[in-house]
Design a protein around this motif. Structure first.
Motif, mmCIF file in Angstrom:
data_model
loop_
_atom_site.group_PDB
_atom_site.id
_atom_site.type_symbol
_atom_site.label_atom_id
_atom_site.label_comp_id
_atom_site.label_asym_id
_atom_site.label_seq_id
_atom_site.Cartn_x
_atom_site.Cartn_y
_atom_site.Cartn_z
ATOM 1 N N THR A 1 29.109 65.372 22.692
ATOM 2 C CA THR A 1 28.253 64.233 22.357
ATOM 3 C C THR A 1 27.052 64.233 23.302
ATOM 4 O O THR A 1 27.080 64.843 24.377
ATOM 5 C CB THR A 1 29.006 62.895 22.494
ATOM 6 O OG1 THR A 1 29.335 62.675 23.875
ATOM 7 C CG2 THR A 1 30.282 62.894 21.667
ATOM 8 N N THR A 2 25.998 63.527 22.902
ATOM 9 C CA THR A 2 24.803 63.479 23.739
ATOM 10 C C THR A 2 25.035 62.687 25.022
ATOM 11 O O THR A 2 24.368 62.917 26.028
ATOM 12 C CB THR A 2 23.645 62.850 22.949
ATOM 13 O OG1 THR A 2 24.078 61.604 22.390
ATOM 14 C CG2 THR A 2 23.199 63.772 21.833
ATOM 15 N N SER A 3 25.971 61.756 25.026
ATOM 16 C CA SER A 3 26.180 60.908 26.206
ATOM 17 C C SER A 3 27.181 61.491 27.195
ATOM 18 O O SER A 3 27.051 61.294 28.406
ATOM 19 C CB SER A 3 26.645 59.514 25.770
ATOM 20 O OG SER A 3 27.876 59.600 25.066
ATOM 21 N N THR A 4 28.168 62.222 26.699
ATOM 22 C CA THR A 4 29.218 62.729 27.592
ATOM 23 C C THR A 4 29.225 64.244 27.730
ATOM 24 O O THR A 4 29.975 64.778 28.544
ATOM 25 C CB THR A 4 30.608 62.274 27.105
ATOM 26 O OG1 THR A 4 30.847 62.805 25.787
ATOM 27 C CG2 THR A 4 30.701 60.761 27.063
ATOM 28 N N ASP B 1 26.136 57.630 19.640
ATOM 29 C CA ASP B 1 25.558 58.874 20.130
ATOM 30 C C ASP B 1 24.625 59.476 19.091
ATOM 31 O O ASP B 1 24.919 59.457 17.888
ATOM 32 C CB ASP B 1 26.665 59.883 20.466
ATOM 33 C CG ASP B 1 27.323 59.583 21.804
ATOM 34 O OD1 ASP B 1 26.615 59.661 22.823
ATOM 35 O OD2 ASP B 1 28.531 59.276 21.814
ATOM 36 N N ASN C 1 30.277 59.550 36.049
ATOM 37 C CA ASN C 1 29.845 60.806 35.421
ATOM 38 C C ASN C 1 30.176 62.045 36.245
ATOM 39 O O ASN C 1 29.607 63.113 36.012
ATOM 40 C CB ASN C 1 28.339 60.777 35.130
ATOM 41 C CG ASN C 1 27.970 59.764 34.059
ATOM 42 O OD1 ASN C 1 28.740 59.530 33.120
ATOM 43 N ND2 ASN C 1 26.811 59.141 34.204
#
Length: 309
Positions: free
Chosen positions: A105-108, A69, A153
């Motif tokens: 985090t940038t992804s979650t 991330d 997601n």
């Protein structure tokens, strides 16, 4: 006349001698040292204190070949307070534990990884050197919304404040072999499971019938508490709760175990390790269809601010 004068002198001398003896006796009584019994705890009325920890970590990546991330941030805080009362045969233990943590985090995105509010109050009356007749009250819930995240997601709300919430009241015996350990046993305990959130209530989660906001259970309850400085710079606090519901599957015992280990590294800097283990037979939100109960395990390790008071 001389005889009368002689008699008065003798009486006066006797009074002086008696008074002098009395004064000496009083002086001895006031100056003597009073030895205090080592088992006398009448001067200990309240003992209060607590532990606060705050752990923050942050990471950034840019053009990192190994992947990961771009940005991560995590924060965890624990506040653990206690107030103990001791007077003659009476003892009253009160503890309050609050824990919260989140990771971004940038992804979650942002997700909480810890959320607990736990109040326990126990009053006992000593009937033997290590045994008390006791009553116990416990309130436990979380403070904020919790979600179950899916592979596509999306997320599903699974918890909220007072959803679930647990209110427990019992009468039993408290065994105290020393000042660090307490083991409470109750064959008759009543517990209310609360689901205040309307959307969660409609799903019939946590053993509360669908559409209802609370459910009563009767069962047996055991709790063991331990609080001690293992060394000069090491503090451990642990608690294990066991509950068996007489009304439904009494063989499936609900388990809640919390552990906090704090190791002081330097002044207000400490290493903390928080481990929680939970099994609730009515928390059936796991598995492929979300209908299974499983053992829940959480471990958080960090270095940060730690204050004892």
């Amino acid at each position: 006349m001389k005889k009368m004068l002689l008699l008065c002198c003798l009486l006066y001398a006797g009074l002086l001698m008696a008074q002098d003896t009395t004064v000496r006796d009083l002086r001895k009584q006031t100056e003597r040292t009073i030895k205090k019994d080592s088992a006398d705890t009448t001067n200990w009325v309240w003992k209060t204190g607590g532990l606060y920890t705050l752990t923050v970590s942050q990471g950034s990546l840019s053009n990192w070949a190994a992947g990961g991330d771009d940005f991560t941030l995590s924060l965890n805080t624990i506040l653990s307070l206690f107030a103990f009362y001791r007077k003659d045969r009476h003892n009253w233990d009160n503890t309050l534990d609050f824990a919260y943590g989140f990771v971004r985090t940038t992804s979650t995105g942002s997700r909480k990884n810890d959320d607990r509010l736990d109040l326990l109050s126990k009053y006992g009356y000593a009937i033997a050197p290590k045994w008390n007749i006791a009553t116990l009250f416990n309130f436990r819930t979380q403070s904020f919304k919790g979600y179950q995240f899916h592979s596509d997601n999306t997320k599903t709300l699974i918890s909220n404040f007072l959803s679930p919430g647990y209110v427990l009241f019992s009468i039993g015996m408290d065994y105290r072999p020393n000042q660090w350990l307490s083991v409470y046993l109750s064959p008759i305990t009543t517990r209310w499971v609360i689901v205040k959130d309307d959307s969660l209530s409609q799903k019939g989660l946590y053993g509360v019938p669908a559409g209802k906001h609370s459910h009563n259970e009767i069962g047996a309850f055991v709790t063991a508490s331990f609080l001690k400085d293992l060394a000069k710079n090491i503090t451990y606090k642990g608690r294990l709760d066991l509950f068996s519901n007489y009304k439904h599957n009494p063989q499936n015992i609900d388990i809640t175990m919390t552990n906090i280990l704090a190791i002081k590294l330097w002044k207000s800097l400490a290493l903390t390790w928080n481990v929680d283990i939970v099994y609730d037979d009515d928390t059936r939100i796991f598995g492929p269809n979300g209908t299974s109960a499983r053992t829940q395990f959480k471990s958080l390790v960090g270095v940060g601010l730690a204050l004892r008071f």
